[in-house]
Write a protein that holds these residues in place. Sequence first.
Motif, PDB file in Angstrom:
ATOM      1  N   UNK A 126       0.803  -1.226   0.000  1.00  0.00           N
ATOM      2  CA  UNK A 126       0.000   0.000   0.000  1.00  0.00           C
ATOM      3  C   UNK A 126       0.836   1.277   0.000  1.00  0.00           C
ATOM      4  N   UNK A 127       1.980   1.271   0.668  1.00  0.00           N
ATOM      5  CA  UNK A 127       2.791   2.499   0.668  1.00  0.00           C
ATOM      6  C   UNK A 127       3.977   2.400  -0.272  1.00  0.00           C
ATOM      7  N   UNK A 128       4.254   1.199  -0.794  1.00  0.00           N
ATOM      8  CA  UNK A 128       5.397   1.008  -1.672  1.00  0.00           C
ATOM      9  C   UNK A 128       6.400   0.069  -1.025  1.00  0.00           C
ATOM     10  N   UNK A 129       6.788  -0.969  -1.763  1.00  0.00           N
ATOM     11  CA  UNK A 129       7.661  -1.988  -1.176  1.00  0.00           C
ATOM     12  C   UNK A 129       9.076  -1.483  -0.977  1.00  0.00           C
ATOM     13  N   UNK A 130       9.590  -0.731  -1.935  1.00  0.00           N
ATOM     14  CA  UNK A 130      10.940  -0.199  -1.761  1.00  0.00           C
ATOM     15  C   UNK A 130      10.982   0.778  -0.597  1.00  0.00           C
ATOM     16  N   UNK A 131       9.956   1.599  -0.499  1.00  0.00           N
ATOM     17  CA  UNK A 131       9.901   2.569   0.604  1.00  0.00           C
ATOM     18  C   UNK A 131       9.905   1.858   1.952  1.00  0.00           C
ATOM     19  N   UNK A 132       9.073   0.828   2.089  1.00  0.00           N
ATOM     20  CA  UNK A 132       9.019   0.096   3.351  1.00  0.00           C
ATOM     21  C   UNK A 132      10.334  -0.631   3.611  1.00  0.00           C
ATOM     22  N   UNK A 133      10.929  -1.183   2.560  1.00  0.00           N
ATOM     23  CA  UNK A 133      12.200  -1.893   2.703  1.00  0.00           C
ATOM     24  C   UNK A 133      13.291  -0.971   3.226  1.00  0.00           C
ATOM     25  N   UNK A 134      13.379   0.224   2.675  1.00  0.00           N
ATOM     26  CA  UNK A 134      14.426   1.161   3.091  1.00  0.00           C
ATOM     27  C   UNK A 134      14.169   1.693   4.506  1.00  0.00           C
ATOM     28  N   UNK A 135      12.899   1.923   4.846  1.00  0.00           N
ATOM     29  CA  UNK A 135      12.578   2.335   6.216  1.00  0.00           C
ATOM     30  C   UNK A 135      12.988   1.240   7.200  1.00  0.00           C
ATOM     31  N   UNK A 136      12.622  -0.001   6.869  1.00  0.00           N
ATOM     32  CA  UNK A 136      12.984  -1.120   7.729  1.00  0.00           C
ATOM     33  C   UNK A 136      14.490  -1.319   7.830  1.00  0.00           C
ATOM     34  N   UNK A 137      15.199  -1.119   6.715  1.00  0.00           N
ATOM     35  CA  UNK A 137      16.655  -1.278   6.721  1.00  0.00           C
ATOM     36  C   UNK A 137      17.318  -0.241   7.617  1.00  0.00           C
ATOM     37  N   UNK A 138      16.858   1.007   7.525  1.00  0.00           N
ATOM     38  CA  UNK A 138      17.419   2.070   8.367  1.00  0.00           C
ATOM     39  C   UNK A 138      17.187   1.755   9.847  1.00  0.00           C
ATOM     40  N   UNK A 139      15.973   1.330  10.165  1.00  0.00           N
ATOM     41  CA  UNK A 139      15.659   0.997  11.554  1.00  0.00           C
ATOM     42  C   UNK A 139      16.489  -0.187  12.034  1.00  0.00           C
TER      43      UNK A 139
END
Length: 508
Positions: A70-83
Motif C-alpha cells: 500500500x505504501x510502496x515496497x521499496x519505501x518500506x524496505x528502506x525504512x525497515x533497513x534504516x531501523x
Amino acid sequence: MPATRRAWLGLAVLMLPTLLVALDIGVVFLALPAISVELGASGVQQLWLTDVYGFLIAGFLITMGTLGDRIGRRKLLLIGAAAFGVLSIVAAFAPDAGTLIVTRALLGIAGATLMPSTLALISTLFPDAKQRGTAISLWALCQFGGAALGPVLGGVLLAHFWWGSVFLLGAPVMLMLLVAGPLVLPEHRGTGGAGGAGGTKLDPASVVLSLATVLPAVWGIKELATGGGTTAALAVLAGLGFGVAFVRRQRRLTTPLLDLSLFRRPQVGAILATMLLTGLFMAGTGMLVSQYFQLVLGLSPLTAALWYAPMGLAIGLGCVLTPAIVRRVSPRAAITAGLVLGVGGFALVAFAGTAAGLLPASAGLAVVAFGDGPLVALGTGMIVGSVPPERAGSAASTSETCLELGATLGMALLGSLAAAVYRALLVVPSGVDVDRARESLAGAETVGSPALTASAHAAFGSGLSTVAWVSAVAFAVLSVVAGRALKRRERQSRVEMPSSRQSSPSVN
C-alpha cells in the motif's frame, strides 16, 4: 520479457537483508552465556532474549506485507533497513538486559518489514516465471544458508570479540542496502480499487487482531512445550479466538489484510499447508538434533553448529538446483520426489538417535533439507505468482508466516513428544531426586550419577528416534497428498490453457 541487468543487480541487493535477518535469528544463541554474565540476565530474561525477535517477526509479517503493497515496497524496505541498522548498533552496546530485550523486539518488527518486501520486489523485477523461479531460489539460498551460518559466524566472532559484535553485523549490511537500493530497486505499490492496495489504508482492527492471534498462540505453544500450565493453555485458546474474529473480519473487507482467497485455490492451499507441516517436522527434529549434538555427544557449541550447518546449506542448494531440475521434470514431480527423499533423511536421523551417530544425524538432516528445496523454491513462486502484482507483498507474508508458524509448532509439539518418551524410558537409580532427573537431560546430568547419565542419554536418543520416525511417516503422507493436489491443478491448468493465454500473465 527477459530480466534486465538492473534486475539482477537488484536481486543481489535484495539478498543482503534476506541473509542478515536469517543470520540474526541464530547468532544470539551462542552469545547468550556471555550476555548473561556481562548484563546479569535472569533466566526469564534469557528466554525473552532468544524468543522475542522471532515472536515479533511472526506477529508483524502479515501487517508489513500488506503495508508494503500500500505504501510502496521499496519505501518500506528502506525504512525497515534504516531501523534495523540503527537498532543493531543499540543492541551491540546495550547497557542492561532489559534494554537488549526491548531492542531485540524492535529488531523483530524491523525484520518483518524486510522479508515480504524483498520477496514482493523480486516478483516485480522478474515478470518472467522461469527467471522469477531462479531469483526466488537464490533468495531462498540466502534465507536458509544464513540461518545455518548464523551460529557458526556467531561462534567465530565470540572467539575474538565481545558479545555485542554479533549484533554489529546489521549496521554495514543495511548501510549498503540504503545506498544501493534507490539506484537499482523499482518502487511498486497497488493501484487502488477492488483487489488493489494503493490509496487505501490499513484496517487498524485487522492489525490488532492479527497480532492478538499470533503472539499469544506462539507464546502459549512454546510455554506448553516446556511444561507451562493453565496460563499457557489460556493464551493458546485466546489466540485461536482472536484468529476466528480475524478471519471473519477479513471476509467482510474489500481490501483485507490477509487475502483468504489464497486458501481457496487448490494448488496454493495445498502448498501453504505443506510448507507449514514440513517446517513443523524439520524444525522440531532439527532442534532435538542440535541438543543431541551437545548434550549426548558432548560437542562444544561451535562444533555442534558446524555439524548442524549442512542442513541450511543443503536446503539452499536444493533451492538453487530446482530451476535445473524442473527443466527435466514437472514441478509436481520435483516437489513430491523431494518429500520422498526427506523420508530417507529422517530414517537416518532415527538410526543416529539409537546408535549415537554424529555423521548419520548431520547427513540425515541435510538430506531432508535438500529434498525440501524444491517445495520452498517452487512453492514460494506459486504463491507469489498466484496473485496480481499489487498483492504480492501480502502473498509473500502469508508464505513466510506459514514457515514461521510451522517452525514454532514443530519445536513445541515434537519437543513435547520427545520429552514424553524421555520421561517414560528414563531409569532413575534409587536415592536420586526423581523430579530433577526427569525434568530434562541437563537436569539429570547435574545429579552426578554415571548410571543415571547413561540412562538419560539413551532415553533422549530414543525420544529423538521416535520424533524422526513420526516425521518420516508425515513426509510420506505429505508426498501423496501434495502430489494429488498438484496433479489436479495440472489437469485444471491444461483445461484452462486456451483462455489463460488471453488473460493477464501475472495471475495464475
